[in-house]
Write a protein that holds these residues in place. Sequence first.
Motif, PDB file in Angstrom:
ATOM      1  N   LEU A  76       0.853  -1.187   0.000  1.00  0.00           N
ATOM      2  CA  LEU A  76       0.000   0.000   0.000  1.00  0.00           C
ATOM      3  C   LEU A  76       0.885   1.232   0.000  1.00  0.00           C
ATOM      4  O   LEU A  76       1.705   1.412   0.901  1.00  0.00           O
ATOM      5  CB  LEU A  76      -0.904   0.015   1.241  1.00  0.00           C
ATOM      6  N   ASP A  97      -2.785  -0.736  -3.397  1.00  0.00           N
ATOM      7  CA  ASP A  97      -3.699   0.305  -2.935  1.00  0.00           C
ATOM      8  C   ASP A  97      -2.908   1.582  -2.708  1.00  0.00           C
ATOM      9  O   ASP A  97      -1.670   1.561  -2.636  1.00  0.00           O
ATOM     10  CB  ASP A  97      -4.384  -0.133  -1.632  1.00  0.00           C
ATOM     11  N   ILE A  99      -2.925   5.153  -0.220  1.00  0.00           N
ATOM     12  CA  ILE A  99      -3.427   5.899   0.929  1.00  0.00           C
ATOM     13  C   ILE A  99      -2.891   7.320   0.802  1.00  0.00           C
ATOM     14  O   ILE A  99      -1.672   7.530   0.787  1.00  0.00           O
ATOM     15  CB  ILE A  99      -2.955   5.299   2.261  1.00  0.00           C
ATOM     16  N   GLU A 107      -9.003   4.659   9.246  1.00  0.00           N
ATOM     17  CA  GLU A 107      -9.293   4.181   7.899  1.00  0.00           C
ATOM     18  C   GLU A 107      -8.126   3.334   7.384  1.00  0.00           C
ATOM     19  O   GLU A 107      -8.319   2.288   6.765  1.00  0.00           O
ATOM     20  CB  GLU A 107      -9.552   5.339   6.940  1.00  0.00           C
ATOM     21  N   LEU A 108      -6.895   3.802   7.630  1.00  0.00           N
ATOM     22  CA  LEU A 108      -5.725   3.041   7.222  1.00  0.00           C
ATOM     23  C   LEU A 108      -5.731   1.659   7.876  1.00  0.00           C
ATOM     24  O   LEU A 108      -5.482   0.643   7.224  1.00  0.00           O
ATOM     25  CB  LEU A 108      -4.450   3.785   7.593  1.00  0.00           C
ATOM     26  N   ALA A 110      -8.271  -0.023   8.890  1.00  0.00           N
ATOM     27  CA  ALA A 110      -9.329  -0.839   8.295  1.00  0.00           C
ATOM     28  C   ALA A 110      -8.900  -1.395   6.941  1.00  0.00           C
ATOM     29  O   ALA A 110      -9.176  -2.556   6.610  1.00  0.00           O
ATOM     30  CB  ALA A 110     -10.598  -0.002   8.144  1.00  0.00           C
ATOM     31  N   ARG A 111      -8.216  -0.574   6.166  1.00  0.00           N
ATOM     32  CA  ARG A 111      -7.750  -1.043   4.853  1.00  0.00           C
ATOM     33  C   ARG A 111      -6.693  -2.130   5.004  1.00  0.00           C
ATOM     34  O   ARG A 111      -6.694  -3.134   4.282  1.00  0.00           O
ATOM     35  CB  ARG A 111      -7.185   0.124   4.041  1.00  0.00           C
ATOM     36  N   SER A 113      -6.337  -4.181   7.516  1.00  0.00           N
ATOM     37  CA  SER A 113      -7.014  -5.386   7.966  1.00  0.00           C
ATOM     38  C   SER A 113      -7.741  -6.083   6.819  1.00  0.00           C
ATOM     39  O   SER A 113      -7.702  -7.317   6.699  1.00  0.00           O
ATOM     40  CB  SER A 113      -8.008  -5.029   9.072  1.00  0.00           C
ATOM     41  N   ALA A 114      -8.377  -5.297   5.947  1.00  0.00           N
ATOM     42  CA  ALA A 114      -9.110  -5.882   4.823  1.00  0.00           C
ATOM     43  C   ALA A 114      -8.167  -6.583   3.853  1.00  0.00           C
ATOM     44  O   ALA A 114      -8.450  -7.683   3.366  1.00  0.00           O
ATOM     45  CB  ALA A 114      -9.905  -4.795   4.099  1.00  0.00           C
ATOM     46  N   HIS A 115      -7.032  -5.952   3.558  1.00  0.00           N
ATOM     47  CA  HIS A 115      -6.064  -6.570   2.642  1.00  0.00           C
ATOM     48  C   HIS A 115      -5.494  -7.861   3.231  1.00  0.00           C
ATOM     49  O   HIS A 115      -5.332  -8.856   2.517  1.00  0.00           O
ATOM     50  CB  HIS A 115      -4.930  -5.590   2.334  1.00  0.00           C
ATOM     51  N   ARG A 118      -8.040 -10.643   3.078  1.00  0.00           N
ATOM     52  CA  ARG A 118      -8.168 -11.144   1.706  1.00  0.00           C
ATOM     53  C   ARG A 118      -7.002 -12.063   1.361  1.00  0.00           C
ATOM     54  O   ARG A 118      -7.171 -13.137   0.786  1.00  0.00           O
ATOM     55  CB  ARG A 118      -8.214  -9.964   0.734  1.00  0.00           C
TER      56      ARG A 118
END
Length: 224
Positions: A76, A97, A99, A107-108, A110-111, A113-115, A118
């Motif tokens: 990222l 991604d 940022i 927000e960072l 959360a992103r 964690s999502a990556h 996945r």
Amino acid sequence: MRDKILIVDDETDIVSMLKDYFEWNGYDVLTASGGLEAIKKAEMQPDLILLDINMPDIDGMEVCSRIRDFVSCPILFLTARMEERDKIKGFGIGADDYIVKPFSVEELGARVSAHIRRERRQRESANVRFDDKLTIDYTRRCLYRDGGQIPLVKKEFDIVELLSQHPGQIFDKERIYELLWGYDHEGEASVVAEHIRRIRIKFKDAGIKPYIETVWGVGYRWTK
């Protein structure tokens, strides 16, 4: 096992803030303040890399390009730049991604964690266990022995991937070279034998059997 993040930024305040935040949220954190240090730390195979674009020695674009041969985790970019051509270039060399600074640390988080979630889903669907000791993760491009990683460079893993996905099939070193280095690559097919020699040493050091068998006068195959 805790997920491991590499944070790369020459702004010490940002590095310190992010390090504290992610450690507080249960991550192991590696840090680097420049591109050269980032390349070295990337060899420790983090689960995700936060990479600043603007750095004094080597910029993030160059770092990403250099490490993509041996690092498969999400990368990222942290950047103040938002021009479309920069995004296109970044995605083209392997970024996952962007940022944009200034950013919300929540927000960072959360992103990130999502990556990682996945990636974990992909790893779980791609794991192939060959016996009670060796596991090959084709998505993450890693080998594990009883949960511990066996370090392979890109071409070593490429050879393992090719042979293990065709167990019992014999490949001569010229064919392996053509498939993995390409017809137009300048070099000698004898480099394949050297890579296989190194793979065998790493397998022996890890205490697992030598899966790659030499068929004398013909080539190599992965034993079933």
